[in-house]
Design a protein around this motif. Structure first.
Motif, PDB file in Angstrom:
ATOM      1  N   LYS A 102       9.162  -7.394   5.147  1.00  0.00           N
ATOM      2  CA  LYS A 102      10.032  -6.893   4.364  1.00  0.00           C
ATOM      3  C   LYS A 102      11.379  -8.027   4.406  1.00  0.00           C
ATOM      4  O   LYS A 102      11.806  -8.049   3.537  1.00  0.00           O
ATOM      5  CB  LYS A 102      10.463  -5.626   4.518  1.00  0.00           C
ATOM      6  CG  LYS A 102       9.609  -4.631   4.203  1.00  0.00           C
ATOM      7  CD  LYS A 102       9.947  -3.235   4.360  1.00  0.00           C
ATOM      8  CE  LYS A 102       9.154  -2.002   4.168  1.00  0.00           C
ATOM      9  NZ  LYS A 102       9.646  -0.847   4.149  1.00  0.00           N
TER      10      LYS A 102
ATOM     11  N   CYS B 206      15.218   1.338   5.517  1.00  0.00           N
ATOM     12  CA  CYS B 206      15.153   1.709   4.122  1.00  0.00           C
ATOM     13  C   CYS B 206      13.713   1.470   3.794  1.00  0.00           C
ATOM     14  O   CYS B 206      13.053   0.796   4.241  1.00  0.00           O
ATOM     15  CB  CYS B 206      15.892   0.709   3.251  1.00  0.00           C
ATOM     16  SG  CYS B 206      17.477   0.691   3.590  1.00  0.00           S
ATOM     17  N   ASP B 207      13.327   2.207   2.678  1.00  0.00           N
ATOM     18  CA  ASP B 207      12.008   2.159   2.078  1.00  0.00           C
ATOM     19  C   ASP B 207      11.971   1.187   0.863  1.00  0.00           C
ATOM     20  O   ASP B 207      12.486   1.769  -0.200  1.00  0.00           O
ATOM     21  CB  ASP B 207      11.346   3.299   1.948  1.00  0.00           C
ATOM     22  CG  ASP B 207       9.832   3.334   1.466  1.00  0.00           C
ATOM     23  OD1 ASP B 207       9.573   2.418   0.889  1.00  0.00           O
ATOM     24  OD2 ASP B 207       9.147   4.287   1.863  1.00  0.00           O
ATOM     25  N   SER B 208      11.629  -0.118   0.938  1.00  0.00           N
ATOM     26  CA  SER B 208      11.890  -0.877  -0.109  1.00  0.00           C
ATOM     27  C   SER B 208      10.885  -0.937  -1.266  1.00  0.00           C
ATOM     28  O   SER B 208      11.027  -0.844  -2.476  1.00  0.00           O
ATOM     29  CB  SER B 208      11.509  -2.395   0.318  1.00  0.00           C
ATOM     30  OG  SER B 208      10.496  -2.636   0.998  1.00  0.00           O
ATOM     31  N   GLY B 209       9.886   0.428  -1.221  1.00  0.00           N
ATOM     32  CA  GLY B 209       8.891   0.583  -2.160  1.00  0.00           C
ATOM     33  C   GLY B 209       9.644   1.537  -2.964  1.00  0.00           C
ATOM     34  O   GLY B 209       9.201   2.081  -3.916  1.00  0.00           O
ATOM     35  N   THR B 210      10.952   2.031  -2.540  1.00  0.00           N
ATOM     36  CA  THR B 210      11.727   2.916  -3.566  1.00  0.00           C
ATOM     37  C   THR B 210      12.553   2.170  -4.525  1.00  0.00           C
ATOM     38  O   THR B 210      13.204   2.674  -5.178  1.00  0.00           O
ATOM     39  CB  THR B 210      12.449   3.965  -2.818  1.00  0.00           C
ATOM     40  OG1 THR B 210      13.406   3.314  -2.141  1.00  0.00           O
ATOM     41  CG2 THR B 210      11.566   4.807  -1.817  1.00  0.00           C
ATOM     42  N   SER B 211      12.524   0.971  -4.351  1.00  0.00           N
ATOM     43  CA  SER B 211      13.753   0.084  -4.899  1.00  0.00           C
ATOM     44  C   SER B 211      13.297  -0.121  -6.291  1.00  0.00           C
ATOM     45  O   SER B 211      12.299  -0.597  -6.576  1.00  0.00           O
ATOM     46  CB  SER B 211      13.699  -1.073  -4.179  1.00  0.00           C
ATOM     47  OG  SER B 211      14.409  -1.275  -2.988  1.00  0.00           O
ATOM     48  N   PRO B 212      14.074  -0.018  -7.420  1.00  0.00           N
ATOM     49  CA  PRO B 212      13.963  -0.402  -8.730  1.00  0.00           C
ATOM     50  C   PRO B 212      14.306  -1.861  -8.748  1.00  0.00           C
ATOM     51  O   PRO B 212      14.657  -2.500  -7.727  1.00  0.00           O
ATOM     52  CB  PRO B 212      14.590   0.617  -9.590  1.00  0.00           C
ATOM     53  CG  PRO B 212      16.093   0.706  -8.412  1.00  0.00           C
ATOM     54  CD  PRO B 212      15.389   0.836  -7.094  1.00  0.00           C
TER      55      PRO B 212
ATOM     56  N   LEU C  83       4.814  -2.654  -4.566  1.00  0.00           N
ATOM     57  CA  LEU C  83       4.105  -1.975  -3.500  1.00  0.00           C
ATOM     58  C   LEU C  83       3.104  -0.968  -4.392  1.00  0.00           C
ATOM     59  O   LEU C  83       2.024  -0.628  -3.900  1.00  0.00           O
ATOM     60  CB  LEU C  83       5.053  -1.035  -3.048  1.00  0.00           C
ATOM     61  CG  LEU C  83       4.591  -0.068  -1.903  1.00  0.00           C
ATOM     62  CD1 LEU C  83       3.787  -0.832  -0.753  1.00  0.00           C
ATOM     63  CD2 LEU C  83       5.524   0.865  -1.422  1.00  0.00           C
TER      64      LEU C  83
ATOM     65  N   PRO D 277       7.095   5.829   0.270  1.00  0.00           N
ATOM     66  CA  PRO D 277       5.833   4.992  -0.420  1.00  0.00           C
ATOM     67  C   PRO D 277       5.417   4.067   0.838  1.00  0.00           C
ATOM     68  O   PRO D 277       4.165   3.717   0.714  1.00  0.00           O
ATOM     69  CB  PRO D 277       6.451   4.528  -1.575  1.00  0.00           C
ATOM     70  CG  PRO D 277       7.940   4.611  -1.644  1.00  0.00           C
ATOM     71  CD  PRO D 277       8.175   5.784  -0.823  1.00  0.00           C
ATOM     72  N   SER D 278       6.291   3.596   1.484  1.00  0.00           N
ATOM     73  CA  SER D 278       5.753   2.386   2.496  1.00  0.00           C
ATOM     74  C   SER D 278       5.534   3.097   4.020  1.00  0.00           C
ATOM     75  O   SER D 278       5.118   2.553   4.620  1.00  0.00           O
ATOM     76  CB  SER D 278       7.135   1.418   2.681  1.00  0.00           C
ATOM     77  OG  SER D 278       7.328   1.030   1.640  1.00  0.00           O
TER      78      SER D 278
ATOM     79  N   GLN E 258       6.043  -6.611   0.151  1.00  0.00           N
ATOM     80  CA  GLN E 258       5.932  -5.557   0.627  1.00  0.00           C
ATOM     81  C   GLN E 258       4.604  -5.262   1.477  1.00  0.00           C
ATOM     82  O   GLN E 258       4.122  -6.163   1.518  1.00  0.00           O
ATOM     83  CB  GLN E 258       5.623  -4.645  -0.798  1.00  0.00           C
ATOM     84  CG  GLN E 258       6.764  -4.772  -1.929  1.00  0.00           C
ATOM     85  CD  GLN E 258       8.030  -3.716  -1.252  1.00  0.00           C
ATOM     86  OE1 GLN E 258       7.873  -2.699  -0.575  1.00  0.00           O
ATOM     87  NE2 GLN E 258       9.329  -4.319  -1.454  1.00  0.00           N
TER      88      GLN E 258
ATOM     89  N   SER F 184      10.016  -5.261  -9.063  1.00  0.00           N
ATOM     90  CA  SER F 184      10.712  -4.641  -8.186  1.00  0.00           C
ATOM     91  C   SER F 184       9.961  -4.162  -6.974  1.00  0.00           C
ATOM     92  O   SER F 184       8.533  -4.290  -6.960  1.00  0.00           O
ATOM     93  CB  SER F 184      11.170  -3.239  -8.902  1.00  0.00           C
ATOM     94  OG  SER F 184      10.155  -2.445  -9.222  1.00  0.00           O
ATOM     95  N   GLY F 185      10.548  -3.726  -5.878  1.00  0.00           N
ATOM     96  CA  GLY F 185       9.980  -3.214  -4.900  1.00  0.00           C
ATOM     97  C   GLY F 185       9.107  -2.294  -5.066  1.00  0.00           C
ATOM     98  O   GLY F 185       7.775  -2.297  -4.473  1.00  0.00           O
TER      99      GLY F 185
END
Lengths: 483, 210
Positions: free
Chosen positions: A461, B84-90, A358, B120-121, A466, A353-354
């Motif tokens: 992205k 969007c913050d892709s570091g929050t993506s499940p 990250l 987080p990003s 990431q 996952s992202g």
């Protein structure tokens, strides 16, 4: 184009004066402390397939970034920088109007080999510098090799510096109805992955953590697809299988008897991250002796549900047409068609996952690199260790902060050491652009008004990647610099 | 989902611009929880992931979720790579045959990375009302969103939906009195109380005798 030149002129004249102030010599000379010589150069990168599109996006940003005021009069010196205000000030962009381009991919290892002229006769056709021509920098989706690498003596870090600018994960891929394993707790175990990739398990019902009943609709032959061995994705997966899964240091994926290559295309292994060449090959030739065309039968190796492959999580996520090949778009010659869709397989019950890429907790995480020859671009060092903080670059803006080469500024730029002129200097400045620490060291895109730091992030992205995890970054830079 | 499509069709018909089919942009909706959703904190004041469901996606498609800033997803400038913050993506959830997805917060693979402060990003801040933004000059929002989408990498897909998130201030807890202080004080109180009671009993006895 005319509009762009107007913008570039504005950038060169106005933005430069407003943003940057660096002391220069008495006569008009390029900005102090950088690799510019006021003449445009053409430099070409090559290698990785996975990072190709992301690098194309970043290259586009750099190529159109604020430049010097140029000579636009047809004749000698067209597009050269004009002598302008003295001292000349850096625009924090592509000051000398270089052309940076990205050659068609050949794989990370092959790109690094070309960069270092490691193999006799190396000639990366499509590049422009050198006799024969080779790349001026490389794209790599794998980490540097310290033994057996593409550099004389085998240690790539004696030749090159690796600038990690993004993070990705390698995923194990399954297809179509096999996506149901995403919900199985603890699947696929490392022990099972070991047995799949050393050809011990040849039927899906033998994969213990999946709990598939022999002869059931989910059972069938396991069809393991190989990959172009020059690819960084292949190298990352092989290293993971060797070290984490426990297949040992001599293990090689494509050498396994159960691993498939394409029947057509001279029997080569497919490039990564695009299922279309694999599907097209099966449509035309079948797989493992089966009839040409895809199959919906669970016992047929030509049924995509029986396939297992691997590739970039970012690319598979971001490019739906590379990971989902509709039946309607497939050539109909050679047999029946079937939509083929790629999904991430869980490893020990965890999906990529992202968030976990990250967070650097995905088991096959990897950093993506821009690779330069040390003479062209390297980090400044203290005691042999990269030290950007202790060795600041030229001053940016107006201020009393002491920076490199006796300059002062509101803050100091990222210090990248290397070439002062020519192709070498051009590589140095494209490298600096990618690795400045944040928006305070970057300028604005004259076309969008956005800070280049933001735009580089978006470029990364957009390919499903990431940012480099904070814990891996070299202090003072957004990159993970390995030298 | 049927109701959503009916509503979309009705809206299109009302506008009366000759569009015959409902735009796919109206097909996707977050069916649970409703918007705005107040994110719950744990006892330490940390926002907690929650379960959410959406419908209207193509069947058997990977669906992504992320925490995004307060920019409307219908804005022409909205871009998941910037907003969007892709570091929050499940992990992506594969839609079922009817186009439904559920990101179940009890499964660690599908927990949304909701946050308070800088994401987080490091692209933007999500804050509760009245919260002081962290240093760094990033844009701040008290109306961050949960966005579900079948393309988290460009703005081209119309298949996306959002709900607004409301963050809560961490509840200030009354600090417990440390034992090192409470025990001696308790002992003093007990001894003092005993002394007073003894004095009263003696005085009372003396008074009766008198």
């Amino acid at each position: 184009m005319r509009k762009f030149l107007r913008y570039a002129g504005i950038a060169g004249g106005t933005v430069a004066l407003a943003v940057v102030g660096i002391a220069g010599p008495a006569s008009a000379t390029p900005p102090t402390g950088y690799g510019f010589d006021n003449t445009p150069h053409v430099i070409v990168g090559g290698g990785s397939d996975t990072t190709w599109a992301a690098q194309l996006r970043i290259t586009q940003l750099w190529d159109s970034s604020p430049a010097c005021t140029s000579n636009n009069t047809p004749g000698a010196g067209l597009s050269d920088c004009l002598a302008n205000a003295n001292p000349e000030t850096n625009t924090l962009g592509n000051y000398q109007r270089d052309t940076v381009s990205q050659a068609y991919p050949v794989g990370s290892g092959a790109g690094i080999d070309s960069l270092n002229n490691n193999t006799a006769g190396d000639n990366y056709v499509g590049t422009v510098n050198g006799t024969p021509a080779n790349v001026d920098f490389a794209r790599s989706s794998r980490a540097p090799k310290t033994t057996g690498g593409a550099c004389p003596g085998g240690n790539e870090l004696t030749c090159d510096t690796f600038w990690g600018y993004a993070q990705d994960g390698v995923q194990i891929s399954v297809f179509n109805g096999r996506s149901s394993i995403q919900s199985i707790s603890g699947a696929i175990s490392l022990a099972d992955i070991k047995n799949i990739y050393n050809c011990t398990d040849t039927q899906w019902s033998q994969v213990a953590s999946l709990g598939i009943a022999p002869g059931s609709a989910q059972d069938g032959p396991i069809v393991v697809w190989g990959m172009n061995s020059s690819s960084g994705t292949y190298g990352t997966m092989k290293t993971w299988l060797q070290n984490v899964v426990g297949l040992g240091s001599t293990y090689d994926i494509d050498s396994q008897a159960c691993v498939h290559h394409l029947t057509g295309s001279g029997g080569t292994y497919p490039f990564e991250n695009d299922i279309k060449p694999v599907v097209n090959d099966v449509l035309a030739n079948g797989v493992a002796g089966s009839a040409a065309g895809l199959s919906g039968l669970n016992t047929d190796p030509s049924n995509p549900q029986n396939w297992i492959w691997f590739g970039s999580f970012g690319i598979a996520s971001a490019y739906g047409y590379a990971s989902n090949y509709p039946a309607a778009n497939q050539p109909t010659t050679g047999g029946p068609t079937l939509t083929t869709t790629e999904f991430s397989a869980p490893i020990n019950g965890v999906l990529p996952s992202g968030s976990n890429i990250l967070g650097n907790t995905w088991t096959i995480g990897r950093t993506l690199f821009h690779v330069t020859k040390k003479a062209d671009a390297d980090c400044p060092k203290t005691g042999g260790i990269c030290d950007f903080v202790g060795n600041p670059g030229p001053g940016i803006g107006t201020g009393a902060t002491a920076c490199a080469a006796g300059t002062t500024g509101a803050l100091c730029d990222l210090n990248v050491v290397g070439g002062a002129t020519g192709i070498s200097g051009a590589v140095r400045e494209y490298t600096r652009f990618q690795c400045r620490v944040n928006g305070t060291e970057q300028t604005l895109d004259p076309l969008t008004g956005k800070n280049y730091d933001t735009e580089i992030t978006s470029a990364i992205k957009a390919d499903g990647f990431q940012l480099v995890p904070v814990a891996l970054r070299t202090t003072g830079s957004r990159c993970n610099v390995i030298s | 989902m049927r109701m959503t499509r009916l509503r979309a069709f009705a809206a299109t018909a009302t506008i009366g611009v000759g569009v015959l089919a409902a735009s796919p942009a109206f097909a996707v909706s977050i069916t649970s929880p409703p918007s705005p959703y107040t994110v719950q904190n744990n006892s330490a004041g940390v926002p907690q992931p929650f379960t959410f469901s959406a419908s209207g996606f193509p069947a058997n498609t990977s669906v992504y979720a992320a925490i995004c800033d307060g920019t409307s997803i219908t804005s022409t400038s909205w871009d998941p790579t910037a907003n969007c913050d892709s570091g929050t993506s499940p992990a992506a959830v594969v839609s079922d045959a009817s186009g439904n997805v559920t990101f179940n917060s009890t499964n660690p693979n599908f927990q949304i990375g909701v946050f308070d402060g800088t994401g987080p990003s490091g692209g933007f801040n999500c804050l509760y009302t009245g919260q002081t933004p962290p240093a760094g000059g990033l844009p701040s929002f008290t109306n961050c969103q949960l966005v579900v989408m079948d393309n988290a990498f460009s703005s081209v897909s119309p298949n996306k939906a959002a709900i607004t998130l409301t963050l809560q201030a961490p509840v200030a807890k009354t600090p417990e009195t440390p034992y090192a202080v409470a025990l001696p004080l308790g002992a003093i109180a007990i001894l003092g109380g005993g002394y007073v009671a003894l004095r009263r009993r003696r005085n009372h006895s003396a008074g009766v005798a008198a």
